[in-house]
Design an enzyme around this catalytic site. Structure first.
Site, PDB file in Angstrom:
ATOM      1  N   GLY A  46       0.805  -1.214   0.000  1.00 19.84           N
ATOM      2  CA  GLY A  46       0.000   0.000   0.000  1.00 19.84           C
ATOM      3  C   GLY A  46       0.834   1.258   0.000  1.00 19.84           C
ATOM      4  O   GLY A  46       0.507   2.231   0.690  1.00 19.84           O
TER       5      GLY A  46
ATOM      6  N   TYR B  94     -13.506  -3.268   9.904  1.00 18.73           N
ATOM      7  CA  TYR B  94     -12.146  -2.708   9.860  1.00 18.73           C
ATOM      8  C   TYR B  94     -11.479  -2.806  11.229  1.00 18.73           C
ATOM      9  O   TYR B  94     -10.313  -3.222  11.344  1.00 18.73           O
ATOM     10  CB  TYR B  94     -12.208  -1.249   9.413  1.00 18.73           C
ATOM     11  CG  TYR B  94     -10.908  -0.508   9.595  1.00 18.73           C
ATOM     12  CD1 TYR B  94     -10.696   0.310  10.712  1.00 18.73           C
ATOM     13  CD2 TYR B  94      -9.877  -0.630   8.668  1.00 18.73           C
ATOM     14  CE1 TYR B  94      -9.509   0.987  10.877  1.00 18.73           C
ATOM     15  CE2 TYR B  94      -8.676   0.039   8.838  1.00 18.73           C
ATOM     16  CZ  TYR B  94      -8.494   0.844   9.945  1.00 18.73           C
ATOM     17  OH  TYR B  94      -7.309   1.500  10.122  1.00 18.73           O
TER      18      TYR B  94
ATOM     19  N   GLY C   4      -0.855   7.886   1.019  1.00 18.44           N
ATOM     20  CA  GLY C   4      -0.981   7.941   2.471  1.00 18.44           C
ATOM     21  C   GLY C   4       0.289   7.613   3.231  1.00 18.44           C
ATOM     22  O   GLY C   4       1.399   7.992   2.846  1.00 18.44           O
TER      23      GLY C   4
END
Length: 640
Positions: A334, A515, A338
């Site tokens: 990822g 989550y 971010g």
């Protein structure tokens, strides 16, 4: 700034010298974490660096237990072991090896009678020695060394002992009186002193016993002589230095002339800049200490010799013959946006890491890397879709085909769908949040574990991102819906929404809770990895919460009003806001900073950006649940 820091350090050294009797050359007891830190940040020669810190010559010590602990860590700490074996050994009197912390505590004792400075990166040990009087602590922060300021307890102890030293005790007064009385009687009987004279002397002795000082007589100072420095003759430079091309960082032998035309060969290495000669070692004959002596007596001149020794994770540089740490390889999932992108940028900018950006969208990752200004030689991009277990297997195969070693794996990627009312599923039929955040990373970590074991890098690490929302012992963790895995019945049933619930605890689907549950799974997985593999492999397993990154793309599927109000709320109300750049630097710390090398830890940062070991909630630290989660996850990803 550097001058101010140096003055603070000199002030601390003067405090311990004046109040606790520390004298030159100062003795520094080094543990394995500190030696590893010096080597990792190239703070060599170590004795010169520490001598500069203390403002006087320093001798470095270690113990047999510390050397044994470094030996048990295997190949990853072989260079630190080699360096530790070159230090003077302080006797610890342990028949069987104990932990480094216990060994150092036994050598220091309750009073530090041998006046050791303790050099360590262990935060617990530093905290413990703050409460022991007369134990100065040295620690490293990146490429700088610091001496801890004396604690309140140490200052109070020094003050109380100082006041006691200013006044004579009752027993001392009695001894002084008896001594004076005996001397006067003996002298008077021999010299025939009259009774009046004896009374006068008795009166003077009594005045001294009562602490009444006699008036000092004025003494005229004599003429001052010339400044000795202005009369000092210049020293002639001896052309006896080694050739410039000789490797100062490689083991060598230097000869020191002794009496009787006999030379003594003393080992010297990259870790120590100046040899500890025999006549210097002989100054330390205290029973607590014993030194390693290697001497070879011969007549005539002894020529210096150098030998190159390969060390793990190091390449021999042709420039000046120095050992240079090779560039580490870190895989970050990822990393196209971010926190992952910020950490990749922070690591690439150091020029010490090659970042493998494992991302689902290759083109997006390439554009992100270019816009971040990352140099092409410091990163590469590989395709990885954590929503497909086949994609994970293909990534591992492709990475091994690239021929790169793996030194650090960062499981960072995550998906967050708080507004979803119905579950979506991965290619393997598992609920998306748990499938990507937990199961995909679980398979990736297990498959790349062998690659981490084969790495020759000094510090190998596997890092899994945690979250404060999965910790119910925090305020954020108690915001509904609260995380909870229950008895794992949903996970055991397949998490497919057909034969069982799509939620781990078997309840009704909630996107936000899915989550949070996956983050508990991440933290439990990290601890189970630590329990199963750390002791045998030496790999560091850690988790972290870098702070609330309110502007991250993780919230892209939240409602627009939340995305608008959440950043200012974190900035001005909770004061917990952390920028992406700052959070990336914190993750980069956990990747490469030796002060954060402890395994099985959940790292957090305070408002001053100082790292500390955070406490996990009861469920997130449940060893029984972690083992059960591991066994179910193994079956779901095809490892069992």
């Amino acid at each position: 700034m550097r001058v101010k820091k140096q003055k603070r350090h000199r002030k601390v050294v003067r405090f311990y010298s004046a109040c606790f009797g520390f004298r030159e050359p100062y003795k520094v007891l080094c543990d394995g974490t500190f030696i590893h830190h010096l080597l990792h940040h190239r703070l060599t020669p170590a004795d010169d660096v520490i001598s500069h810190l203390l403002g006087a010559r320093a001798l470095l010590f270690t113990t047999r237990c510390i050397i044994g602990e470094l030996r048990s860590l295997g190949q990853s700490h072989s260079e630190a072991l080699e360096a530790a074996q070159q230090l003077i050994t302080a006797r610890c009197d342990h028949e069987k090896r104990v932990g480094a912390t216990a060994c150092v505590e036994s050598v220091i004792g309750e009073t530090n009678s041998e006046h050791f400075f303790v050099a360590t990166q262990d935060a617990d040990m530093r905290k413990k020695f703050r409460e022991v009087p007369g134990v100065p602590v040295i620690y490293g922060l990146r490429n700088s060394l610091f001496i801890e300021q004396p604690s309140t307890q140490q200052r109070e102890y020094a003050k109380s002992t100082g006041e006691r030293r200013l006044h004579m005790g009752e027993s001392e007064y009695l001894k002084l009186y008896k001594s004076d009385l005996k001397g006067m009687i003996t002298n008077d009987s021999a010299n025939g002193v009259t009774e009046g004279t004896q009374l006068t002397r008795n009166f003077g002795s009594t005045k001294r016993m009562l602490g009444v000082a006699e008036k000092s007589k004025f003494k005229r100072k004599g003429a001052k002589g010339p400044n000795p420095l202005s009369c000092k003759k210049k020293k002639k430079k001896d052309d006896t230095s080694a050739p410039q091309n000789q490797a100062s960082f490689l083991p060598s032998a230097l000869s020191a002339r002794k009496e009787g035309k006999v030379a003594c060969i003393v080992k010297e290495s990259a870790f120590l800049g100046s040899s500890i000669l025999e006549h210097h070692k002989s100054q330390f004959n205290a029973p607590v200490l014993r030194t390693k002596r290697e001497s070879n007596h011969s007549v005539g001149v002894v020529k210096a010799q150098t030998t190159a020794v390969a060390a793990p994770g190091l390449n021999q540089s042709t420039v000046h013959g120095k050992k240079v740490l090779r560039k580490g390889v870190v895989v970050i999932t990822g990393a196209s946006s971010g926190l992952g992108l910020a950490a990749a940028k922070a690591l690439a900018e150091t020029e010490k890491w090659h970042v493998v950006m494992a991302c689902r969208d290759f083109l997006k990752a390439e554009k992100a890397a270019q816009s971040a200004g990352m140099a092409k030689e410091n990163y590469s991009i590989m395709h990885l879709d954590l929503a497909s277990l086949d994609s994970v297997r293909q990534f591992v195969h492709g990475f091994r085909q690239s021929g790169r070693p793996l030194d650090v794996l960062v499981c960072n990627a995550a998906i967050y769908r708080p507004t979803a009312r119905t579950p979506t599923y991965t290619a393997d039929g598992y609920e998306m949040s748990v499938g990507v955040n937990h199961l995909g990373h679980f398979l990736l970590a297990n498959m790349l574990l062998d690659d981490l074991k084969k790495s020759d890098y000094p510090s190998r690490r596997l890092i899994i991102l945690g979250s404060i929302t999965g910790n119910t012992n925090t305020l954020a963790g108690n915001v509904p819906p609260k995380a909870g895995l229950g008895d794992l019945r949903g996970l055991a049933g397949g998490l497919d929404g057909r034969n069982s619930s799509a939620m781990i605890d078997g309840g009704a689907f909630d996107g936000a809770k899915a989550y949070k549950d996956s983050k508990i799974c991440n933290m439990l997985t990290m601890q189970e990895l630590h329990r199963r593999f750390h002791e045998d492999t030496g790999i560091t397993f850690a988790s972290l919460y870098p702070g609330c990154i309110a502007t991250t793309g993780l919230f892209r599927e939240h409602i627009p009003l939340f995305r608008l109000l959440f950043p200012p709320f974190q900035k001005f109300v909770t004061k917990g806001f952390v920028s992406e750049d700052e959070s990336g630097k914190r993750l980069a710390q956990v990747v490469g900073d030796t002060s954060l090398s402890k395994s099985g830890v959940y790292w957090s940062w305070n408002k001053n950006s100082a790292s500390f070991e955070n406490q996990l909630s009861e469920e997130a630290s449940d060893a029984v649940k972690a083992q059960k989660l591991w066994e179910i996850s193994e079956k779901m990803v095809g490892l069992a």
